[in-house]
Design a protein around this motif. Structure first.
Motif, PDB file in Angstrom:
ATOM      1  N   ALA A  19       0.860  -1.186   0.000  1.00 11.82           N
ATOM      2  CA  ALA A  19       0.000   0.000   0.000  1.00 11.82           C
ATOM      3  C   ALA A  19       0.894   1.233   0.000  1.00 11.82           C
ATOM      4  CB  ALA A  19      -0.906   0.018   1.223  1.00 11.82           C
ATOM      5  N   VAL A  20       0.409   2.308  -0.633  1.00  8.48           N
ATOM      6  CA  VAL A  20       1.179   3.548  -0.768  1.00  8.48           C
ATOM      7  C   VAL A  20       0.323   4.708  -0.272  1.00  8.48           C
ATOM      8  CG1 VAL A  20       2.340   5.079  -2.410  1.00  8.48           C
ATOM      9  CG2 VAL A  20       2.367   2.606  -2.785  1.00  8.48           C
ATOM     10  N   ALA A  21       0.926   5.591   0.527  1.00  7.17           N
ATOM     11  CA  ALA A  21       0.223   6.773   1.033  1.00  7.17           C
ATOM     12  C   ALA A  21       1.065   8.008   0.763  1.00  7.17           C
ATOM     13  CB  ALA A  21      -0.037   6.650   2.528  1.00  7.17           C
ATOM     14  N   GLY A  22       0.389   9.108   0.420  1.00  6.82           N
ATOM     15  CA  GLY A  22       1.075  10.374   0.238  1.00  6.82           C
ATOM     16  C   GLY A  22       1.597  10.905   1.559  1.00  6.82           C
ATOM     17  N   GLY A  23       2.613  11.756   1.499  1.00  7.62           N
ATOM     18  CA  GLY A  23       3.260  12.258   2.697  1.00  7.62           C
ATOM     19  C   GLY A  23       2.497  13.321   3.446  1.00  7.62           C
ATOM     20  N   GLU A  24       1.501  13.929   2.815  1.00  3.40           N
ATOM     21  CA  GLU A  24       0.764  14.987   3.489  1.00  3.40           C
ATOM     22  C   GLU A  24      -0.243  14.396   4.467  1.00  3.40           C
ATOM     23  OE1 GLU A  24      -1.474  13.667  -0.031  1.00  3.40           O
ATOM     24  OE2 GLU A  24       0.573  14.387   0.167  1.00  3.40           O
ATOM     25  N   ARG A  25      -0.546  15.132   5.490  1.00  2.76           N
ATOM     26  CA  ARG A  25      -1.507  14.664   6.498  1.00  2.76           C
ATOM     27  C   ARG A  25      -2.867  14.482   5.829  1.00  2.76           C
ATOM     28  NH1 ARG A  25      -1.749  14.374  11.889  1.00  2.76           N
ATOM     29  NH2 ARG A  25       0.232  15.426  12.162  1.00  2.76           N
ATOM     30  N   GLY A  26      -3.483  13.342   6.100  1.00  2.75           N
ATOM     31  CA  GLY A  26      -4.789  13.069   5.513  1.00  2.75           C
ATOM     32  C   GLY A  26      -4.709  12.638   4.060  1.00  2.75           C
TER      33      GLY A  26
END
Length: 53
Positions: A19-26
């Protein structure tokens, strides 16, 4: 400025779920998929993810 992404790995004997998530909050979390738990496939995953920045 650097772009940051977070990578989640759920490692099992035969497969790795990514899974991949962007670095910005939310930021959005996206399922990348399943790959075989083999060194050549892990290397290809690292190459693909590192080329995203």
């Amino acid at each position: 400025m650097q772009d940051i992404i977070f990578i989640g790995l759920d490692v099992h004997k035969a497969t790795v779920t990514v899974a991949v998530a962007g670095g910005e909050r939310g930021g959005e979390v996206r399922a990348w998929g399943n790959i075989p738990n083999r060194p050549d496939h892990i290397g290809k995953l690292v190459e693909r993810l590192s080329s995203r920045s």
